[in-house]
Write an enzyme that holds these catalytic residues in place. Structure first.
Site, short mmCIF file in Angstrom:
data_model
loop_
_atom_site.label_atom_id
_atom_site.label_comp_id
_atom_site.label_asym_id
_atom_site.label_seq_id
_atom_site.Cartn_x
_atom_site.Cartn_y
_atom_site.Cartn_z
N ARG A 184 4.95 0.61 -6.57
CA ARG A 184 5.13 0.26 -5.37
C ARG A 184 3.97 -1.56 -4.94
NH1 ARG A 184 6.77 2.17 -0.31
NH2 ARG A 184 5.25 1.51 1.25
N GLU A 190 19.01 -14.45 -10.67
CA GLU A 190 18.59 -13.88 -10.83
C GLU A 190 18.21 -13.80 -12.04
OE1 GLU A 190 17.95 -11.47 -8.70
OE2 GLU A 190 18.01 -9.28 -10.14
N LYS A 215 6.58 -3.62 -4.94
CA LYS A 215 7.94 -2.65 -4.52
C LYS A 215 8.92 -3.54 -3.27
CE LYS A 215 11.96 -1.36 -5.93
NZ LYS A 215 12.89 -1.87 -6.67
N TRP A 236 -2.99 -2.37 -1.87
CA TRP A 236 -2.65 -3.68 -2.38
C TRP A 236 -3.17 -4.46 -1.63
CZ3 TRP A 236 0.58 -7.96 -1.09
CH2 TRP A 236 1.06 -8.59 -1.93
N HIS A 239 20.34 -35.10 -12.03
CA HIS A 239 19.13 -35.83 -10.87
C HIS A 239 17.80 -35.03 -10.99
CE1 HIS A 239 22.92 -36.87 -9.32
NE2 HIS A 239 23.89 -35.41 -9.80
N CYS A 285 0.89 -0.96 0.40
CA CYS A 285 -0.06 0.12 0.04
C CYS A 285 0.54 1.63 -0.34
CB CYS A 285 -0.92 -0.11 1.42
SG CYS A 285 -1.78 -1.60 0.96
N LYS A 326 14.05 -12.72 -13.43
CA LYS A 326 14.07 -10.93 -13.74
C LYS A 326 12.29 -11.79 -14.92
CE LYS A 326 15.27 -8.54 -11.82
NZ LYS A 326 15.47 -8.71 -10.04
N GLU A 329 9.39 -12.41 -12.99
CA GLU A 329 8.66 -11.59 -12.94
C GLU A 329 8.23 -10.63 -13.38
OE1 GLU A 329 10.67 -9.07 -9.89
OE2 GLU A 329 12.61 -9.72 -10.69
N ASN A 371 -1.34 1.25 5.89
CA ASN A 371 -0.50 0.30 5.71
C ASN A 371 0.10 -0.12 6.09
OD1 ASN A 371 1.30 -0.76 3.67
ND2 ASN A 371 3.10 0.37 4.09
N GLY A 372 -0.22 -2.08 6.28
CA GLY A 372 0.42 -2.82 7.21
C GLY A 372 -0.92 -3.79 7.04
O1 M6R Z 1 13.31 -3.69 -0.52
P1 M6R Z 1 14.45 -5.31 -0.56
O2 M6R Z 1 15.84 -5.37 -1.37
O3 M6R Z 1 14.55 -6.16 0.50
O4 M6R Z 1 13.80 -6.05 -1.70
C1 M6R Z 1 13.39 -8.01 -1.52
C2 M6R Z 1 12.75 -8.32 -2.88
O5 M6R Z 1 11.54 -7.98 -2.44
C3 M6R Z 1 13.24 -7.33 -4.16
O6 M6R Z 1 14.56 -7.80 -4.37
C4 M6R Z 1 12.49 -8.84 -5.44
O7 M6R Z 1 12.69 -9.44 -5.02
C5 M6R Z 1 12.81 -7.55 -6.31
N1 M6R Z 1 11.06 -7.16 -6.84
C6 M6R Z 1 13.29 -8.52 -7.56
O8 M6R Z 1 13.36 -7.55 -8.27
#
Ligand code: M6R
Length: 612
Positions: free
Chosen positions: A27, A485, A607, A76, A508, A2, A489, A492, A102-103
């Site tokens: 966000r 990674e 985010k 959210w 395996h 949020c 990418k 997501e 938010n929370g």
């Molecule tokens: O703000 P942070 O680095 O703690 O966030 C961790 C993950 O939520 C963040 O790296 C997430 O996996 C990314 N959106 C990936 O691109």
């Protein structure tokens, strides 16, 4: 997660709220709403499901809700489906209390049951409605002011909140309370602001306060007072935000993610220059001493998502250079696992936002056990940055795209710098090698620029795989960490199912998934593992896979094996993740673009994950 924006001042509030909310879109959200109050008149709430555009149309760009004091929210969904009814703001039935939150309120059901017995009725499925009505209940029952009503509520609720409240009896004022969810308060001449994150108010002010856990604040036009949970006034220091407003804008790029990919060389250079001068690393800004470095027995790296992937690279690099045990772990596992921690261990938390709920909780767990915590954080003043014993700030600037790129790259560099300095202090790296590696580190920005220049080739290849269903990433050692990674990418932002495997694991089980046309992306930057990787690639090719190979210039014989090769400049093997990740970022980006998706705002994602 949020997003919250609030304003009280001389200007009309609604346009400021709508604009601020648009800067928090990254966000993630599914509905939005505002409440605005015009002097003593009653507050008006407007909410809408879906994009902010719908809310903006409903309010005629804000004109339909006149008034100079208001709060806005992008939701959210956690409790209750995305709907107009569940969207914030929420209010007590008589509009005595209106709020956004938010929370997560963990004991909301218990609170709701109590309030139902007291005659309250509920119209939504949200935990926030229970929270708002509890504030109203205490306000009326004890006949107290807003701060006392909020303090009583804070004692009663469990969970996390950044809460912004308007009370009918206090026109022109906004009250806030915070625990474990991000919130900043901004101030300018005759105007006060609240926001979940800096970009929302950067256009109006750079002067902000960070409100602490279990603290409250009262905002009037141009003045902010802070209170502790006992209702006593406390002093806060004003901080000046150094980001320029442009760094939070797209600057001609179609998406923030592409802009941020291009910003990587500068971000890395800034991060290096902040701690390296005259051929030497100086960690005095981090506050860690040589004696403390010498005392460390084991490092536990905890993080989530991409930051965890940085940790996987760092594990290889630190163990190799420093020769101390490193364990890397997902923060969500670490926090509940009752980990074995010894007195001289160090917990290294990696987080862009500094607000990720699991990383924050893991760090607190370590601190409670008396273990030194060092955090690599991008957002200045964030919860992790404030609570860690030592902070290494990455200088990536604001990262807006949900998919991290430049923050990830800066986190890698921060880990290399820590590894080099630990190795120097502990005598596991010869001075010549230390100097040589520092010089090599300095070349990374230019090498990344060179990779980005060649981006059209990746775009061409990505466009051929717009209908891919499954993609596999293979690598060994650090290359495996890069694959983690690259795979994240891809899934997501492109919504393509992808998996990263340590290439030796293939036989395996995973190899049974390879069939005609399956795209397999192999990363081969580690010279001593090159031949073994080629063997693994031949294995999948003979089962029908289409192969992309990512290796260093010079290894042109890879073209005998793969369908598409892409090259990165040579670098020290410890630093190869910094270069190899870039084509993989581009691959995810271009696939998403080719599929016509919203690259910066992938579905279901936020985010910064500030709830569990
Ligand atoms: O703000 P942070 O680095 O703690 O966030 C961790 C993950 O939520 C963040 O790296 C997430 O996996 C990314 N959106 C990936 O691109």
């Amino acid at each position: 997660m949020c997003g919250i924006v609030g304003f009280t001042g001389r200007q009309q509030a609604a346009p400021i709220l709508l604009e601020g909310l648009s800067k928090l879109e990254y966000r993630g959200y599914d509905s939005a709403g505002v409440v605005v109050r015009d002097g003593d008149a009653s507050a008006e709430i407007v909410k809408a499901k879906g994009r902010l555009k719908v809310l903006s149309e409903k309010t005629n760009g804000g004109e339909a809700v006149p008034g100079t004091c208001g709060i806005g929210h992008t939701r959210w969904a956690t409790h209750g489906e995305p709907s107009e009814n569940n969207a914030h703001p929420h209010s007590s039935d008589d509009m005595n209390v209106v709020a956004v939150h938010n929370g997560i309120i963990e004991n909301y059901q218990e609170i709701k049951d109590k309030l139902l017995k007291k005659g309250y009725t509920f119209y939504s499925q949200t935990d926030t409605e229970a929270l708002v009505k509890l504030v109203d209940y205490y306000y009326k029952k004890y006949q107290v002011g807003p701060i006392d009503a909020l303090a009583k509520t804070m004692v009663r609720v469990r969970g996390s909140y950044a809460l912004a409240v308007m009370f009918k009896d206090y026109p022109g004022e906004i009250y806030v309370a915070r625990k474990d969810s991000p919130m900043i308060l901004g101030i300018a001449d005759g105007e006060s602001y609240i926001a979940s994150d800096v970009p929302a108010i950067l256009k109006y002010t750079r002067n902000v306060y960070y409100i602490g856990n279990l603290e409250m604040a009262r905002l009037t036009k141009g003045e902010i007072e802070f209170y502790n949970i006992d209702g006593e006034i406390i002093e806060k220091e004003l901080t000046e935000i150094k980001w320029d407003a442009e760094s939070a804008e797209k600057g001609g790029y179609e998406y923030f993610m592409m802009k941020e990919i291009h910003e990587q060389p500068k971000a890395i250079r800034d991060t290096i220059n902040a701690v390296v001068s005259d051929g030497k690393i100086d960690l005095s800004s981090v506050g860690i001493t040589e004696e403390q470095i010498r005392d460390v027995n084991q490092i536990h790296i905890v993080a989530c998502g991409s930051a965890y992937h940085v940790g996987v690279v760092a594990q290889y690099v630190i163990e190799d250079l420093v020769r101390i045990p490193v364990r890397v772990e997902l923060a969500s596992e670490f926090r509940y696992r009752n980990p074995l921690l010894q007195d001289n261990d160090m917990v290294l938390i990696i987080s862009q936002s500094g607000e990720t709920a699991d990383s924050l909780a893991a760090m607190r767990e370590a601190k409670n056990r008396g273990i030194r915590t060092l955090a690599i954080v991008n957002v200045v003043g964030s919860s992790i940055a404030r609570e860690a014993d030592n902070v290494f700030y990455t200088l990536a600037g604001p990262e807006i795209a949900v998919a991290t790129t430049k923050a990830y790259s800066c986190q890698l560099v921060a880990c290399y710098l820590l590894a080099l300095e630990f190795a120097r202090v502990r005598g596991t790296l010869k001075d010549n090698d230390y100097q040589e590696m520092l010089r090599e580190l300095d070349t990374l920005p230019a090498k990344i620029e060179k990779i980005i220049e060649d981006k059209e080739r990746i775009q061409w290849f990505a466009s051929k795989y717009v209908n891919a269903k499954d993609v596999f990433f293979l690598g060994r050692g650090i290359d495996y960490a890069i694959c983690l990674e690259g795979s994240l990418k891809m899934k997501e932002i492109s919504y393509v199912h992808s998996e990263a495997y340590a290439a030796g694991e293939l036989k395996h089980g995973t190899i049974s998934l390879i069939e005609d046309g399956t795209l397999v992306i192999s990363v081969l930057t580690q010279q001593e593992l090159y031949e073994k990787m080629v063997s693994n690639m031949v294995e999948v090719k003979s089962r029908g896979a289409c192969l992309m190979g990512l290796t260093t210039y010079g290894h042109y014989n890879i073209e005998d094996t793969v369908d598409f090769a892409t090259y990165i400049p040579k670098t020290d093997r410890h630093f190869s993740a910094s270069l190899a990740v870039v084509p993989l970022q581009l691959m995810g980006y271009y696939l998403s673009l080719a599929k016509g998706l919203d690259v910066d705002k992938p579905r279901n994602l936020a985010k910064s994950v500030t709830v569990e």
